[in-house]
Design an enzyme around this catalytic site. Structure first.
Site: not given
Ligand SMILES: *Cc1c(COP(=O)(O)O)cnc(C)c1O
Length: 389
Positions: A71, A151, A179, A199, A201, A237, A325
């Site tokens: 994200g 979030n 979220q 995102s 996860h 990659t 964070c």
């Protein structure tokens, strides 16, 4: 010791269904999707399948999905890439004061590059005012980025209205829906969204994978240079294992959305009703109705969120203060500040985010522990007055 995970807004475990799809990619379908041989083609087929699943989940074309490292990268890319590519049209960007740091810090960077950025205030529930948006949008505005669901406090914005207003003024509309994904229906066509970050996860997929949806025809500059991957727009990659995991996770998140939401909402309402029964001098932050189903941000007066977090941790319970964070800094959360919460109340805040596997028994255990901890901390707090318990 008993362990209870109530920090699902920070990250989630990888679900078994997702893991099962990922495992063979590590050592069976391990080719480089850019290779021309069979091993490469097999890997590309898996990557395409993942892209198709995500496209279907948000109602866009597979060619409008670009995989990123998460994200954060999707947000950096949307802000910086869209601003740089559309500089000939104007110099002004609008965002809000309650964005994730990956948006806010990208905006701060853009300011150093000569862009003008307006950080819209929010009301006490965390909603961006449409009147403010209209007021600041001008001929010079090229990009508006507003977080779909916050979030820290869980407030969900009126995304469709915001998108419509941006388009009336010819501005590109981007939204951080990391979220919001799995909590609300995200139909990018119906909602007329130009760019959206998601995102893996946060929805029971792996970490280190995300995606940017970008409506075809919208110009964006590369953030990551160095290859023809992602149709020449994002070199490197491909993280095939991650993409496969995210593809499955997103598919499941949308498939099970109403069941999960119902369960999470019930859990949240039970938790809040118990808070009302058992505690005094606390405040629930965020919008009363328009909010993420499994998130509760609560401020306990006279004590510190960090202390509550650490004591809950000793009881095996994982929660957070503000966002994961910013949990290493003692600064007041920018989100709680933006909703006008006084610093002395804001410092007593914790965020509890339930997950699809959370049990009622775990919620009761948490309430019991919380009751003991809050009482203990208040007993030793110099701020506690006689009328509080
Ligand atoms: C977690 C989160 C991000 C960052 O996503 P990562 O994949 O962890 O980089 C961005 N925005 C919001 C709202 C988030 O909750």
């Amino acid at each position: 010791m008993r362990r209870v995970y109530l920090d699902n807004a920070a990250t989630t475990y990888v679900s078994n269904e997702v893991l099962t799809e990922m495992l063979p990619i590590f050592n069976t379908t391990y080719g480089n999707p850019s290779s021309l041989h069979g091993f490469g083609r097999d890997a590309m087929a898996e990557l395409d399948k993942a892209r198709d699943r995500i496209a279907k989940a948000i109602n866009c074309k597979p060619t409008e999905i670009y995989f990123t490292s998460g994200g954060t990268e999707a947000n950096n890319w949307a802000l910086i890439g869209l601003a740089m590519a559309n500089r000939n049209k104007g110099n002004h960007i609008i965002t809000s004061q309650i964005e994730h740091h990956s948006v806010l810090d990208s905006c701060k960077y853009l300011e150093t590059q000569g862009f003008r950025v307006t950080y819209l205030p929010v009301d006490e529930c965390g909603l961006v005012s449409i009147a403010d948006l209209l007021h600041y949008l001008d001929q010079d505005t090229i990009l508006v980025s507003i977080i779909g669901a916050n979030n820290e406090i869980g407030t969900i914005q009126n995304i469709e209205t915001i998108a419509r207003i941006c388009h009336e003024k010819n501005a590109i509309f981007h939204t951080d829906c990391v979220q919001a994904l799995g909590a609300i229906n995200l139909d990018v066509v119906g909602m007329d969204i130009d760019a959206m970050s998601i995102s893996g996860h946060k929805v029971y997929g792996p970490k280190g994978i995300g995606a940017l949806y970008l409506k075809s025809g919208i110009k964006i500059n590369n953030l990551i240079h160095g290859g023809n991957q992602e149709r020449g727009k994002r070199g490197g990659t491909n993280n095939v294992v991650g993409a496969v995991g995210m593809g499955k996770a997103v598919e499941i998140a949308v498939r099970d959305m109403s069941i999960n939401n119902k369960k999470l909402r019930n859990m949240r309402e039970f938790f809040i009703s118990e808070l009302n029964k058992r505690f005094t001098n606390f405040k629930i932050n965020g919008h009363p109705a328009q909010k993420l189903p499994g998130l509760v941000n609560v401020s306990f007066e006279f004590i510190e969120g960090e202390s509550i977090l650490m004591m809950l941790d000793l009881a095996g319970i994982a929660v957070s203060t503000g966002s994961a964070c910013s949990s290493n800094s003692l600064e007041q959360s920018h989100v709680l500040k933006a909703i006008g919460l006084p610093a002395e109340i804001g410092q007593g805040s914790i965020r509890i985010s339930f997950g699809k596997s959370t049990t009622k028994d775990e919620v009761v255990y948490t309430l019991d522990q919380l009751e003991i901890i809050v009482k203990k901390l208040r007993d030793i707090s110099p701020l506690t007055t006689k009328r509080s318990k």
